[in-house]
Design a protein around this motif. Sequence first.
Motif, PDB file in Angstrom:
ATOM      1  N   VAL A  94      26.038 -36.990  42.476  1.00 54.48           N
ATOM      2  CA  VAL A  94      24.951 -37.465  41.621  1.00 54.48           C
ATOM      3  C   VAL A  94      25.558 -37.878  40.284  1.00 54.48           C
ATOM      4  CG1 VAL A  94      22.787 -36.900  40.485  1.00 54.48           C
ATOM      5  CG2 VAL A  94      23.275 -35.976  42.753  1.00 54.48           C
ATOM      6  N   VAL A  95      25.482 -39.154  39.974  1.00 54.33           N
ATOM      7  CA  VAL A  95      26.044 -39.700  38.739  1.00 54.33           C
ATOM      8  C   VAL A  95      24.940 -39.794  37.699  1.00 54.33           C
ATOM      9  CG1 VAL A  95      27.180 -41.680  37.669  1.00 54.33           C
ATOM     10  CG2 VAL A  95      27.812 -40.978  39.984  1.00 54.33           C
ATOM     11  N   ASP A  96      25.181 -39.218  36.545  1.00 49.55           N
ATOM     12  CA  ASP A  96      24.248 -39.279  35.413  1.00 49.55           C
ATOM     13  C   ASP A  96      24.962 -40.008  34.284  1.00 49.55           C
ATOM     14  OD1 ASP A  96      22.349 -38.977  33.484  1.00 49.55           O
ATOM     15  OD2 ASP A  96      22.174 -36.798  33.661  1.00 49.55           O
ATOM     16  N   SER A 163      23.670 -44.841  49.429  1.00 54.06           N
ATOM     17  CA  SER A 163      23.734 -44.737  47.974  1.00 54.06           C
ATOM     18  C   SER A 163      22.515 -45.421  47.363  1.00 54.06           C
ATOM     19  CB  SER A 163      25.023 -45.381  47.445  1.00 54.06           C
ATOM     20  OG  SER A 163      26.167 -44.789  48.040  1.00 54.06           O
ATOM     21  N   TYR A 164      21.956 -44.828  46.324  1.00 52.78           N
ATOM     22  CA  TYR A 164      20.731 -45.378  45.734  1.00 52.78           C
ATOM     23  C   TYR A 164      20.551 -44.845  44.319  1.00 52.78           C
ATOM     24  CZ  TYR A 164      18.993 -40.802  47.223  1.00 52.78           C
ATOM     25  OH  TYR A 164      18.851 -39.452  47.412  1.00 52.78           O
ATOM     26  N   ALA A 165      19.798 -45.606  43.515  1.00 51.72           N
ATOM     27  CA  ALA A 165      19.471 -45.202  42.155  1.00 51.72           C
ATOM     28  C   ALA A 165      18.183 -44.383  42.171  1.00 51.72           C
ATOM     29  CB  ALA A 165      19.309 -46.422  41.258  1.00 51.72           C
ATOM     30  N   VAL A 166      18.227 -43.197  41.590  1.00 50.12           N
ATOM     31  CA  VAL A 166      17.041 -42.344  41.516  1.00 50.12           C
ATOM     32  C   VAL A 166      16.130 -42.800  40.384  1.00 50.12           C
ATOM     33  CG1 VAL A 166      16.232 -39.981  41.189  1.00 50.12           C
ATOM     34  CG2 VAL A 166      18.323 -40.411  42.489  1.00 50.12           C
ATOM     35  N   SER A 167      16.692 -43.042  39.224  1.00 55.51           N
ATOM     36  CA  SER A 167      15.913 -43.501  38.077  1.00 55.51           C
ATOM     37  C   SER A 167      16.824 -44.250  37.125  1.00 55.51           C
ATOM     38  CB  SER A 167      15.252 -42.322  37.352  1.00 55.51           C
ATOM     39  OG  SER A 167      16.236 -41.475  36.774  1.00 55.51           O
ATOM     40  N   LYS A 168      16.191 -45.115  36.325  1.00 55.43           N
ATOM     41  CA  LYS A 168      16.925 -45.874  35.321  1.00 55.43           C
ATOM     42  C   LYS A 168      16.042 -46.038  34.099  1.00 55.43           C
ATOM     43  CE  LYS A 168      19.689 -50.034  34.602  1.00 55.43           C
ATOM     44  NZ  LYS A 168      20.189 -51.295  35.195  1.00 55.43           N
ATOM     45  N   GLN A 169      16.447 -45.428  33.007  1.00 58.41           N
ATOM     46  CA  GLN A 169      15.721 -45.525  31.752  1.00 58.41           C
ATOM     47  C   GLN A 169      16.442 -46.499  30.832  1.00 58.41           C
ATOM     48  OE1 GLN A 169      15.485 -41.548  30.256  1.00 58.41           O
ATOM     49  NE2 GLN A 169      14.461 -40.744  32.073  1.00 58.41           N
ATOM     50  N   ARG A 170      15.678 -47.412  30.235  1.00 59.44           N
ATOM     51  CA  ARG A 170      16.279 -48.428  29.381  1.00 59.44           C
ATOM     52  C   ARG A 170      15.492 -48.563  28.093  1.00 59.44           C
ATOM     53  NH1 ARG A 170      15.389 -52.952  33.603  1.00 59.44           N
ATOM     54  NH2 ARG A 170      13.614 -51.577  33.872  1.00 59.44           N
ATOM     55  N   GLY A 171      16.215 -48.886  27.012  1.00 61.24           N
ATOM     56  CA  GLY A 171      15.573 -49.162  25.747  1.00 61.24           C
ATOM     57  C   GLY A 171      14.907 -50.524  25.746  1.00 61.24           C
ATOM     58  N   PHE A 179      15.423 -59.198  31.711  1.00 64.31           N
ATOM     59  CA  PHE A 179      14.597 -60.305  32.170  1.00 64.31           C
ATOM     60  C   PHE A 179      15.439 -61.557  32.403  1.00 64.31           C
ATOM     61  CE2 PHE A 179      10.718 -58.129  30.645  1.00 64.31           C
ATOM     62  CZ  PHE A 179       9.922 -58.361  31.747  1.00 64.31           C
ATOM     63  N   PHE A 180      16.534 -61.676  31.676  1.00 60.57           N
ATOM     64  CA  PHE A 180      17.367 -62.874  31.752  1.00 60.57           C
ATOM     65  C   PHE A 180      18.659 -62.633  32.510  1.00 60.57           C
ATOM     66  CE2 PHE A 180      14.779 -63.058  27.942  1.00 60.57           C
ATOM     67  CZ  PHE A 180      14.173 -64.300  28.069  1.00 60.57           C
ATOM     68  N   SER A 181      18.939 -61.402  32.876  1.00 62.62           N
ATOM     69  CA  SER A 181      20.175 -61.093  33.595  1.00 62.62           C
ATOM     70  C   SER A 181      19.947 -59.873  34.462  1.00 62.62           C
ATOM     71  CB  SER A 181      21.321 -60.830  32.607  1.00 62.62           C
ATOM     72  OG  SER A 181      22.470 -60.371  33.285  1.00 62.62           O
ATOM     73  N   ASP A 182      20.545 -59.892  35.666  1.00 61.32           N
ATOM     74  CA  ASP A 182      20.470 -58.736  36.555  1.00 61.32           C
ATOM     75  C   ASP A 182      21.438 -57.626  36.145  1.00 61.32           C
ATOM     76  OD1 ASP A 182      18.521 -59.841  38.137  1.00 61.32           O
ATOM     77  OD2 ASP A 182      19.948 -60.804  39.482  1.00 61.32           O
ATOM     78  N   ASN A 183      22.262 -57.888  35.130  1.00 62.34           N
ATOM     79  CA  ASN A 183      23.182 -56.894  34.569  1.00 62.34           C
ATOM     80  C   ASN A 183      24.032 -56.240  35.654  1.00 62.34           C
ATOM     81  OD1 ASN A 183      24.453 -55.368  32.651  1.00 62.34           O
ATOM     82  ND2 ASN A 183      22.798 -53.891  32.399  1.00 62.34           N
ATOM     83  N   PRO A 184      24.843 -57.023  36.375  1.00 57.95           N
ATOM     84  CA  PRO A 184      25.676 -56.424  37.428  1.00 57.95           C
ATOM     85  C   PRO A 184      26.713 -55.462  36.888  1.00 57.95           C
ATOM     86  CG  PRO A 184      26.340 -58.688  37.024  1.00 57.95           C
ATOM     87  CD  PRO A 184      25.089 -58.459  36.218  1.00 57.95           C
ATOM     88  N   GLY A 185      27.068 -55.593  35.598  1.00 64.38           N
ATOM     89  CA  GLY A 185      28.045 -54.684  35.026  1.00 64.38           C
ATOM     90  C   GLY A 185      27.582 -53.245  35.033  1.00 64.38           C
ATOM     91  N   SER A 186      26.268 -53.035  34.844  1.00 58.51           N
ATOM     92  CA  SER A 186      25.734 -51.679  34.853  1.00 58.51           C
ATOM     93  C   SER A 186      25.851 -51.062  36.243  1.00 58.51           C
ATOM     94  CB  SER A 186      24.266 -51.703  34.402  1.00 58.51           C
ATOM     95  OG  SER A 186      23.704 -50.412  34.474  1.00 58.51           O
ATOM     96  N   GLU A 187      25.523 -51.823  37.301  1.00 64.73           N
ATOM     97  CA  GLU A 187      25.648 -51.316  38.660  1.00 64.73           C
ATOM     98  C   GLU A 187      27.113 -51.056  39.013  1.00 64.73           C
ATOM     99  OE1 GLU A 187      23.757 -54.078  41.214  1.00 64.73           O
ATOM    100  OE2 GLU A 187      21.777 -53.862  40.297  1.00 64.73           O
ATOM    101  N   GLN A 188      27.978 -51.913  38.550  1.00 65.14           N
ATOM    102  CA  GLN A 188      29.396 -51.729  38.825  1.00 65.14           C
ATOM    103  C   GLN A 188      29.912 -50.462  38.155  1.00 65.14           C
ATOM    104  OE1 GLN A 188      31.866 -54.942  37.468  1.00 65.14           O
ATOM    105  NE2 GLN A 188      33.664 -54.222  38.546  1.00 65.14           N
ATOM    106  N   LYS A 192      31.613 -47.439  40.249  1.00 64.25           N
ATOM    107  CA  LYS A 192      32.989 -47.051  39.961  1.00 64.25           C
ATOM    108  C   LYS A 192      33.076 -45.574  39.608  1.00 64.25           C
ATOM    109  CE  LYS A 192      36.914 -48.365  37.067  1.00 64.25           C
ATOM    110  NZ  LYS A 192      37.386 -49.294  35.981  1.00 64.25           N
ATOM    111  N   LEU A 193      32.104 -45.085  38.845  1.00 64.94           N
ATOM    112  CA  LEU A 193      32.113 -43.672  38.475  1.00 64.94           C
ATOM    113  C   LEU A 193      31.864 -42.785  39.683  1.00 64.94           C
ATOM    114  CD1 LEU A 193      32.519 -42.038  35.925  1.00 64.94           C
ATOM    115  CD2 LEU A 193      30.046 -42.067  35.558  1.00 64.94           C
ATOM    116  N   ALA A 194      30.977 -43.211  40.584  1.00 61.47           N
ATOM    117  CA  ALA A 194      30.728 -42.435  41.800  1.00 61.47           C
ATOM    118  C   ALA A 194      31.980 -42.366  42.668  1.00 61.47           C
ATOM    119  CB  ALA A 194      29.573 -43.054  42.584  1.00 61.47           C
ATOM    120  N   ALA A 195      32.666 -43.487  42.831  1.00 56.84           N
ATOM    121  CA  ALA A 195      33.903 -43.495  43.630  1.00 56.84           C
ATOM    122  C   ALA A 195      34.969 -42.608  42.989  1.00 56.84           C
ATOM    123  CB  ALA A 195      34.416 -44.930  43.770  1.00 56.84           C
ATOM    124  N   GLN A 196      35.028 -42.611  41.669  1.00 56.62           N
ATOM    125  CA  GLN A 196      36.015 -41.772  40.985  1.00 56.62           C
ATOM    126  C   GLN A 196      35.745 -40.290  41.225  1.00 56.62           C
ATOM    127  OE1 GLN A 196      36.326 -42.547  36.757  1.00 56.62           O
ATOM    128  NE2 GLN A 196      37.172 -40.520  36.352  1.00 56.62           N
TER     129      GLN A 196
END
Length: 240
Positions: A94-96, A163-171, A179-188, A192-196
């Motif tokens: 579980v990655v937090d 693998s799945y996201a339980v929750s995602k809180q954003r400012g 709204f303008f980007s799917d923000n793939p960097g956040s998923e990556q 990466k942290l889960a694999a580590q």
Amino acid sequence: MTSTDLPTDVPGKPGEPAGGGHDKGPRRTRRWGRAAALCAVAVALLLLGTRLSLLPGLGDIFGEKTQDRSGPAVLKSIRDMSRYEAAAGNFQVVVDLEKDTKFLPDAIRGSRTLYVGAGTVGASVDLGDVTDGGVVVNKDRTTAELRLPHAVLGKAALDPDRSYAVSKQRGLFDRIGDFFSDNPGSEQAVNKLAAQHIGEAAKESGLTRRAEKNTTAMLQGLLGSLGFKEVTVHYGDAGR
């Protein structure tokens, strides 16, 4: 009546106040205000149309469909494998992941993602890394002694189906940016942290010892079927 007695107000057009149409400025401002409001509504509808898939039951209003236009896979290289995959472990973590911004509250800028990552790690023994001195056979070919390299762990491979996201809180700023980007960097980042974390857990799991034990059993069974009565396997420097 003298010139000083003339009225100062000059009648304007019907519907206009006296004075020759001095309200054109406010009317022009109102027109610009209505145009801006219409543009804002159009942009909101466009963004809503792109995000309707987030609402259950509303994804088909615009007749959305998915088409796979990917090209064929291209073979880039081939390499021979000499490693015996002797054991594999299934892991879950579980990655937090929380990101904060200095001097701004989380409600304005920041994110926190709770993600469950599931994956596997394999342990293998490289049978091709054995030198001539790593295999000793007696004259009668009834006993054999092998010296192999230690088992090594492979890279953690995440399973997207588990693998799945339980929750995602954003400012607020992060939500607007999404709204303008799917923000793939956040998923990556969470992947990466889960694999580590899974890789670190594999090191403490005794997976390599299990792989060496299984490799020994495999070689004893294989050489036993060829007539060898005694097969001994050592793990170390591979006969160097």
